[in-house]
Design a protein around this motif. Structure first.
Motif: not given
Length: 789
Positions: A413-437
């Motif tokens: 099982k995996y989470d699908i992660i997206n790197w979304q930069p924030k205004k302060d230059g840091s990165v937020e890891f946003v879960t946009i989906g999942l995979y279940d084999a």
């Protein structure tokens, strides 16, 4: 490092391999997760009651050789090993936890295989380790890369990326993971423009080659099977070259790593998507990890070194370090420290360590027959533990099920992660989906958190929509497809262009093929009629030898049109033009020979003329061969200098690929065609001059008419050929070949066949000697009758 667990009575040992924190930035955290699980089990009245687990830790320093040496030492009850823990257990070990990398695990498993000592890894993902023939005692609490590779390919397909590049680590993890991804991607219609390997010890020249390959590529998506240590080196160089504008696709090795997201060139990876181990929470673990005190912790050496490095201090200062380092008190505030030790984003991996310890503990619990108290405290043999742990099935305190399949792997099982930069230059890891084999129906589920795709406008034909990188909410941009691909109707994917050529199976190809075969059969029929009546005056009077040679060449002319049909290849492209040129010159040479024979025969009847002596059958054959060999010479020069070849025409149609034959040298093609035209014009002029010669069987009028058709066909062929697009230019060429061939066959031979078959009374010597016959009316009568028939 290695941990050994010691019960109150006897000594049961459980060990783990880990790297020191200055080699692996999270190894101290992994050690703490291990110790937390041990303390929790030792304080439990339900699991292994009455038995206290002990441990030993050994530093492998990232060395495969050292890992193997320690593994061998663990199988020897008398072997002394360097332990980082207090009061270590003695004796051989029944189980081992570690390592965090695939290659060391492969080496250790190979060594431990004959001893059946279970090796449970929390972070080794290479699919090769699922091979129970080679690694019978290996198990893991992290899914195999076999599932991750397939999931990555399906994710890439979901986003419509069919033209991608790939970078992999030059080790077992990268090589095996990328091999599975490539196989799955190929099945899904995804093409790899390039696939390069890299290892952190590679020279700078290797990195520069990778950068040059990426800069010269047309794909805008980069799929990676890299460890975070390899990626950080690459990202630093990519940032130096400002290699931005690419969509990165990553694996669990770095996609959710907070340290990678804070490196200096992390903006290169903004917008990345990838697969991560599902989020997990182990209650009490965070507080336990932050409660480290080096002077009262087990494994004092490890935590002392960690403390000194983390707070830039020293417990035992020397004269050399007194001025540069402060003295450690052991009570510094670890909670306020900002480094990877406080990074709880690695909780899923800590959870894997936690589950590994519990899996072995449950196995020991079953083997020792523990109820309210364990009835057997004898040290079980490793083989019994291995067989039992393979069939273990339990739930953690958080409700997560733990079990292993036949390959020693957990559920994928995996989470699908997206790197979304924030205004302060840091990165937020946003879960946009999942995979279940394990779910055979739903393998990719998008949640509502998936970024919204905002189209910047309608994409033109030949371009597709792609996600722009570096923005929390993606917007759409249009990227031109590869020349051999074309955008679909929705303009969100590039599809392979339709390949087109004149084939035998389509209607036009079938009609032309049938016409060619009919022409060849008719020519063969005429040849048969002439052969059966070869001793009749009309056959003899018209030079039967040249007539048969002309019929043979006409048969080749009809059949050579077949070489223009079908998929172009090297041999067919060279054959079609040269065969056409040589057979038609042979044909026109025969007609020219017959025309010259008529002229010479008339001149020979004049007083004192001896022309026929110099233009007998032998001279006629020489003339035909001489004209033909000139054309053969032209073709040889053409094929030697710059021959025709097959190529993909992408210019005429934007959404189609036309497979056709390039001329190679246009001069060669027009030289062949021009020579045919020159002979045809010469033959027409001579036949026209001989058309009124008084001979009942004079062929000049028929040759004149046939040459008129021939020249008319090929004069109209040139503009039609130049202006016809794609495969229709081939159709025009075949039509010209067939039309001119039929013209020669009908005009020269059908009037003779008419007399032979239907008017045999005209096919006599007396009729041939009748000088009073009106030749003009006779020819007109023959042609009119043939047309009516």
């Amino acid at each position: 490092m290695i941990w050994g667990f010691c019960p109150v009575s006897g000594c049961l040992s459980l060990f783990t391999f880990l790297l020191l924190f200055f080699l692996c930035r999270s190894c101290v955290s992994y050690a703490q997760a291990m110790l937390f699980a041990i303390e929790e089990i030792n304080n439990s009245s339900d699991l292994l009651p009455g038995i206290t687990l002990g441990y030993m830790m050994y530093d492998t320093c990232g060395s495969i050789a050292r890992s193997v040496r320690v593994a061998l030492a663990l199988t020897d009850v008398n072997e002394e090993t360097a332990s980082l823990s207090d009061n270590p257990c003695r004796g051989s070990v029944p189980a081992i936890i570690g390592e965090a990398s695939s290659s060391p695990c492969m080496a250790i498993s190979t060594v431990l295989g004959p001893f059946y000592i279970p090796l449970v890894s929390h972070f080794a993902t290479c699919a090769c380790l699922s091979n129970k023939v080679r690694y019978p005692s290996f198990l893991r609490t992290i899914p195999s890369d076999y599932y991750q590779s397939r999931a990555l390919a399906q994710m890439v397909k979901h986003f419509g990326w069919t033209w991608v590049g790939a970078i992999r680590s030059s080790d077992d993890y990268g090589t095996n993971g990328m091999a599975t991804f490539t196989d799955t991607a190929t099945q899904l219609g995804i093409c790899l423009e390039y696939s390069v390997s890299f290892f952190r010890t590679d020279p700078s020249e290797k990195i520069q080659r990778i950068i040059n390959i990426i800069k010269g590529s047309t794909s805008r998506v980069i799929v990676t099977f890299l460890s975070y240590t390899d990626l950080e080196i690459l990202i630093d160089e990519f940032a130096h070259h400002n290699l931005t504008g690419y969509q990165w696709v990553g694996t669990e090795a770095w996609i959710s790593d907070s340290v990678t997201a804070t490196t200096e060139g992390h903006y290169i990876l903004d917008g990345s998507v990838g697969l991560a181990i599902p989020k997990a929470e182990v209650s009490g673990l965070r507080e336990f990890m932050l409660d480290v005190k080096p002077l009262n912790s087990s494994g004092e050496k490890l935590f002392t070194q960690f403390w000194e490095t983390a707070f830039h201090c020293s417990f035992k200062r020397t004269k050399e370090t007194a001025g540069s380092q402060k003295e450690c008190t052991g009570y510094e505030d670890l909670a306020g420290l900002e480094n990877s030790f406080n990074d709880m984003s690695l909780m899923p991996i800590f959870n894997n360590v936690y589950k590994g310890v519990y899996a072995i503990a449950h196995s020991l619990h079953n083997i020792l027959g523990c109820g309210q108290k364990c009835s057997n405290t004898a040290s079980p043999d490793p083989f019994t533990i291995l067989q039992n742990i393979k069939n273990i099935h339990f739930k953690t305190k958080e409700g997560e099920e733990v079990y292993f399949n036949e390959n020693g792997d957990p559920a994928a099982k995996y989470d699908i992660i997206n790197w979304q930069p924030k205004k302060d230059g840091s990165v937020e890891f946003v879960t946009i989906g999942l995979y279940d084999a394990s779910d055979p129906f739903i393998k990719y589920v998008l949640h509502m958190q998936v970024p919204v795709s905002i189209c910047s406008g309608t994409c033109d034909s030949g371009t597709r929509k792609v996600l722009q990188k570096g923005k929390p909410v993606y917007s759409i941009t249009c990227v031109r497809c590869h020349p051999e691909f074309w955008s679909n109707e929705r303009r969100d994917d590039c599809e392979k262009k339709e390949t087109e050529f004149l084939s035998f199976t389509e209607i036009m190809g079938s009609i032309l093929t049938l016409s060619s075969l009919i022409g060849a059969c008719l020519t063969a029929t005429v040849a048969f009629i002439f052969f059966r009546h070869r001793n009749t005056p009309i056959v003899k009077a018209n030079n039967s030898e040249l007539s048969f040679l002309l019929l043979f060449s006409l048969t080749l002319c009809f059949l050579c049109s077949l070489t223009f049909i079908g998929r172009p290849s090297d041999w067919s492209c060279m054959l079609r033009h040269t065969a056409f040129g040589i057979t038609f010159v042979l044909c026109i040479s025969c007609v020219l020979g017959k025309t010259l024979a008529v002229l010479m025969a008339f001149k020979a009847t004049l007083p004192g003329s001896n022309l026929m002596k110099w233009f007998g059958p032998r001279r006629q054959r020489i003339v035909v061969l001489a004209f033909t060999f000139i054309q053969i010479g032209i073709c040889i020069v053409w094929l030697t200098a710059n021959p025709p070849y097959p190529f993909k025409n992408l210019r005429h149609f934007k959404d189609k690929i036309i497979l056709e034959c390039a001329l190679g040298s246009p001069i060669g093609f027009w030289a062949v065609l021009g020579y045919i035209g020159l002979l045809a014009l010469l033959c027409f002029i001579l036949a026209f001059l001989a058309r009124k010669l008084p001979d009942n069987f004079n062929e000049a009028k028929f040759i004149t008419f046939s040459m008129l058709i021939f020249c008319a066909v090929w004069m109209t062929f040139i503009p039609a050929y130049v202006s016809s697009p794609g495969k229709f230019s081939v159709v025009v060429e075949i039509f010209a070949i067939l039309a001119s061939s039929f013209g020669l066959l009908f005009c020269i031979f059908f009037p003779k066949c008419y007399i032979i078959l239907l008017k045999p009374e005209k096919n006599t010597k007396k009729n041939m000697m009748d000088k009073k016959m009106d030749v003009h009316k006779y020819i007109s009568y023959i042609i009119t009758t043939v047309i009516k028939v």
